[in-house]
Design a protein around this motif. Structure first.
Motif, short mmCIF file in Angstrom:
data_model
loop_
_atom_site.label_atom_id
_atom_site.label_comp_id
_atom_site.label_asym_id
_atom_site.label_seq_id
_atom_site.Cartn_x
_atom_site.Cartn_y
_atom_site.Cartn_z
N LEU A 238 0.83 -1.21 0.00
CA LEU A 238 0.00 0.00 0.00
C LEU A 238 0.86 1.26 0.00
O LEU A 238 0.51 2.26 -0.64
CB LEU A 238 -0.95 -0.01 1.20
CG LEU A 238 -2.00 -1.13 1.14
CD1 LEU A 238 -2.75 -1.25 2.46
CD2 LEU A 238 -2.99 -0.89 -0.01
N VAL A 239 1.99 1.21 0.68
CA VAL A 239 2.90 2.36 0.68
C VAL A 239 3.50 2.54 -0.72
O VAL A 239 3.60 3.66 -1.22
CB VAL A 239 4.00 2.18 1.76
CG1 VAL A 239 5.16 3.15 1.54
CG2 VAL A 239 3.40 2.36 3.15
N ASN A 240 3.88 1.45 -1.38
CA ASN A 240 4.42 1.54 -2.74
C ASN A 240 3.37 2.04 -3.73
O ASN A 240 3.70 2.62 -4.75
CB ASN A 240 4.97 0.19 -3.20
CG ASN A 240 6.32 -0.12 -2.57
OD1 ASN A 240 6.92 0.73 -1.92
ND2 ASN A 240 6.81 -1.33 -2.78
N ILE A 241 2.12 1.79 -3.44
CA ILE A 241 1.05 2.29 -4.32
C ILE A 241 0.72 3.74 -4.01
O ILE A 241 0.72 4.60 -4.89
CB ILE A 241 -0.24 1.44 -4.17
CG1 ILE A 241 -0.02 0.00 -4.65
CG2 ILE A 241 -1.39 2.08 -4.96
CD1 ILE A 241 -1.20 -0.93 -4.38
N ALA B 146 2.40 4.97 -7.11
CA ALA B 146 1.84 4.03 -8.09
C ALA B 146 2.87 3.01 -8.59
O ALA B 146 2.90 2.68 -9.77
CB ALA B 146 1.22 4.79 -9.28
N GLU B 147 3.70 2.53 -7.68
CA GLU B 147 4.67 1.49 -8.05
C GLU B 147 3.95 0.15 -8.06
O GLU B 147 4.19 -0.73 -7.23
CB GLU B 147 5.86 1.51 -7.07
CG GLU B 147 6.76 2.71 -7.22
CD GLU B 147 7.62 2.66 -8.48
OE1 GLU B 147 7.60 1.63 -9.17
OE2 GLU B 147 8.31 3.66 -8.77
N LEU B 148 3.07 -0.01 -9.04
CA LEU B 148 2.16 -1.15 -9.05
C LEU B 148 2.87 -2.47 -9.34
O LEU B 148 2.34 -3.54 -9.06
CB LEU B 148 1.03 -0.92 -10.06
CG LEU B 148 0.26 0.41 -9.92
CD1 LEU B 148 -0.89 0.46 -10.91
CD2 LEU B 148 -0.25 0.63 -8.51
N GLY B 149 4.07 -2.39 -9.88
CA GLY B 149 4.85 -3.60 -10.08
C GLY B 149 5.46 -4.10 -8.78
O GLY B 149 5.93 -5.23 -8.70
N HIS B 150 5.42 -3.26 -7.76
CA HIS B 150 6.06 -3.63 -6.49
C HIS B 150 5.05 -3.83 -5.38
O HIS B 150 5.22 -3.37 -4.27
CB HIS B 150 7.15 -2.61 -6.15
CG HIS B 150 8.21 -2.56 -7.21
ND1 HIS B 150 9.20 -3.52 -7.31
CD2 HIS B 150 8.36 -1.75 -8.29
CE1 HIS B 150 9.94 -3.26 -8.38
NE2 HIS B 150 9.45 -2.19 -9.00
N ILE B 151 3.96 -4.51 -5.73
CA ILE B 151 3.07 -5.05 -4.71
C ILE B 151 3.43 -6.52 -4.58
O ILE B 151 3.79 -7.18 -5.56
CB ILE B 151 1.58 -4.84 -5.06
CG1 ILE B 151 1.19 -5.48 -6.39
CG2 ILE B 151 1.27 -3.35 -5.11
CD1 ILE B 151 -0.30 -5.34 -6.72
N THR B 152 3.35 -7.01 -3.36
CA THR B 152 3.78 -8.38 -3.08
C THR B 152 2.68 -9.37 -3.44
O THR B 152 1.56 -9.25 -2.94
CB THR B 152 4.13 -8.53 -1.58
OG1 THR B 152 5.14 -7.59 -1.26
CG2 THR B 152 4.60 -9.94 -1.27
N VAL B 153 3.01 -10.34 -4.29
CA VAL B 153 2.03 -11.38 -4.63
C VAL B 153 2.41 -12.74 -4.03
O VAL B 153 1.60 -13.64 -3.98
CB VAL B 153 1.82 -11.51 -6.16
CG1 VAL B 153 1.15 -10.25 -6.71
CG2 VAL B 153 3.13 -11.80 -6.89
#
Lengths: 307, 307
Positions: A238-241, B146-153
C-alpha cells in the motif's frame, strides 16, 4: 446546534450515536448486528431521534451503492445485503440518509476528528473480524472500493469468504489469528490457550490471544507475530502504491500493538521502497469504536452542506 | 501552433519527440539509455528544438521528485539517479522542464490521447523490463507513487531489485519471463527455445518466447501463462482497491495478449470481487511506444497553462 445520527454496522455489533456538528459524540447505543438487524436499527434511531436531528449516516461493512443506499456485497455481514436504508420506517429514516462503506467512514472520522487530522494523505486499516481500509488523498476520502483487506499476499494461499485465496485479511485479521490458534491446538500444539474459555476453543477471541501472549505463551506470540508480518507485507504494498504520510491502524487487533504492529512495522520497512516508507508514520487510530459513527455523522453534515 | 519536447527514458532506450498542442507526434528519435545518457539527452533535444518549442517534459522510470526535477530511486535505471534535469545544458533545457514517473506519464498519454480517453477511472500497467503503473481517478492522474509492479504477490517469493521479495514485477514482467525460461533450460528442460539466438540463452527476449509459444513450444506457453496468472493476481488486488472501469495493458509483453493477458483476465475474474471486476474492461493500451513522449509533452502544456 444541529445533530446527526451516525450508525456503524460491523460484523457483530451495531453502534449508533447522536453526534453534534463539532463531531462530538453526545449519546450512544450498541446492539447486536447478528439478530434482528432491521428492528434494532429502527429502535436505536427512534431512541436517539430529536427535533434537531438533520439526517442519518450509515457506515456498513461491504461494498455499498451510495446513490441507491444499499449494500451490494458484504462477505462478513450477509444480512445487510439488499437492505434499503433509505426506505426503513421510523422518524429518523424519513430524513436524508447517507451510506458509506464502514472502513471508508472510519477513515473519514479519523481524518476529521482523529489521528488523521494532521495528514493530508493517509491510509486507515481497521483490524476487526476482517480487515477494512480507507484511503485519504489530499485531505479527501478517495471514492474507491478500498477493499484493502482483499489484496492477495499469498497467491496459493488460504481461501477467503470473498472468493479469492491468499487475501491479507486471511492472515492478519481477528478471525485469522483465532483460526490459526484453533488449528494449532487441534493439531496437538501445547499452549496455555487450550485452557482458555473453560477449554471451549470456539470462544477464544483475539483479546484472549493477546493476553496469553503477554503472559509469555509461545503459540499466542507466534500467531500474533505472523499476523504482524503479513500486515507488514500489506502495508508495504500500500505504501508503494499510495505513498502516504501515515498508516493508521485501528480495530480490536490493534490492541496487540507491541507484538503485532511492531512486527508489521519492521516487515514493512524491509519491503517498501526506502524513500517512501521513511516518510510514513505507522500510528494507532484514535477514535476507537467511535470512528464509524463520527465518520457516518460527518457524511450527513457534509452531504447537506453540498445540497 | 506550440510544441513541446517529450522525452521517455526507459530501461534500454530514450525516446524523444516533438509533440504539438493537439498531442500529435510530429518528429521522433530513439537512442540508447544505457550508454552516454546525459549526452544523448542533450543532443536529442538540440536536434528537436525549434522556436515554437515551449518546454520539455521528461518521463523516467523510477521514483521522481517533481519539484526538484530529479529521480530519487530507479531500480532498473540507476544511471538517472540524481541527474538534475532542470540544470542540463542545451537550449531546450533552458525552457520550463517537467518530470514525471514514466508509467504515470504513459497513463497520462493514454488518458488524453489513447485507450483511456473514454474512462474517467482506469489503471495502466506497462509490462516492460519491469512493470510500471499509473492510476487515473476521475479523469486525473493520481499523484501517488503508483509502483504497481512492487506489490507483493508471494510473501516468501523471489528477490526483486527493489529490495522486496515476491513483487508482481518478479513474476509478470519481461525480465521475469526471460528469467523463468533461462532457469528452466539451465535445469535441463527440453524446449525449442534452447536453439534460439544461436544457442545463446542470454539473448532470449520476451518476443522470442512469444514467437516460440505461438509455434507450440510447451515451455514458452507455460511461462507466459504463469506470468499471466500472476498478472491476474495483481489486477484483482488493484481492482479491489481502486474499483476502476478499465485496466489498460501496454509494454512489450502485451504483445503476448492471447496467451498471457487472456490468462490474466481469467485469473482476475476468479479473484476480484464480482461486483467490481464485472465492470472492468481489460484492454490494450493504444499509444504503444509514443505513450511516454505524448504524456510527457502533455505535462508541459498542462503545466504552463497552470502557471
Amino acid at each position: 446546534m444541529k445533530y446527526a445520527i451516525g450508525i456503524d454496522i460491523g460484523g457483530t455489533n451495531i453502534r449508533a450515536a447522536l453526534v453534534d456538528e463539532e463531531l462530538r459524540v453526545v449519546r450512544k447505543e450498541k446492539r447486536s448486528s447478528m439478530d434482528g438487524l432491521r428492528e434494532n436499527l429502527i429502535e436505536m434511531t427512534d431512541s436517539l431521534y430529536g427535533p434537531e436531528v438533520v439526517g442519518v449516516g450509515v457506515a456498513v461493512a461491504g461494498l455499498v451503492d451510495r446513490e441507491e443506499r444499499v449494500v451490494k456485497k458484504s462477505p462478513n455481514l450477509e444480512q445487510v445485503e439488499g437492505l434499503d436504508f433509505g426506505g426503513l420506517p421510523g422518524r429518523a429514516f424519513s430524513l436524508p440518509v447517507f451510506i458509506e462503506n464502514d472502513a471508508n467512514a472510519h477513515a473519514l472520522g479519523e481524518s476529521k476528528a482523529g489521528a488523521g487530522r494532521d495528514f493530508r494523505d493517509f491510509i486507515l486499516l481497521t483490524l476487526g473480524t476482517g480487515i477494512g481500509g480507507g484511503v485519504v488523498y489530499r485531505g479527501r476520502l478517495l471514492d474507491v472500493a478500498a477493499e484493502l483487506g482483499h489484496i492477495t499476499v499469498e497467491t496459493g494461499g488460504v481461501s477467503c469468504p470473498c472468493g479469492n485465496s491468499g487475501c491479507l485479511e486471511s492472515y492478519a485479521s481477528g478471525r485469522a489469528v483465532v483460526n490459526a490458534v484453533v488449528s494449532e491446538i487441534e493439531a496437538g500444539r501445547e499452549t496455555m490457550l487450550s485452557e482458555c474459555c473453560d477449554g471451549n476453543l470456539y470462544r477464544i477471541t483475539p483479546l484472549h490471544i493477546f493476553e496469553y501472549a503477554l503472559e509469555g505463551d509461545n503459540l499466542a506470540r507466534e500467531v500474533l507475530k505472523n499476523a504482524g508480518r503479513y500486515l507488514g507485507v500489506g502495508i508495504a504494498s500500500l505504501v508503494n502504491i499510495f505513498s502516504p504520510r501515515a498508516v493508521l491502524i485501528g480495530g480490536g487487533l490493534a490492541n496487540a500493538w507491541d507484538i503485532l504492529v511492531e512486527e508489521a512495522k519492521r516487515e514493512a520497512r524491509r519491503r517498501a521502497f526506502d524513500e517512501l516508507i521513511e516518510k510514513v508514520e505507522i500510528i494507532p487510530a484514535e477514535l476507537s469504536d467511535d470512528a464509524g459513527v463520527v465518520g457516518a455523522a460527518s457524511l450527513v453534515f457534509d452531504g447537506l452542506m453540498k445540497q
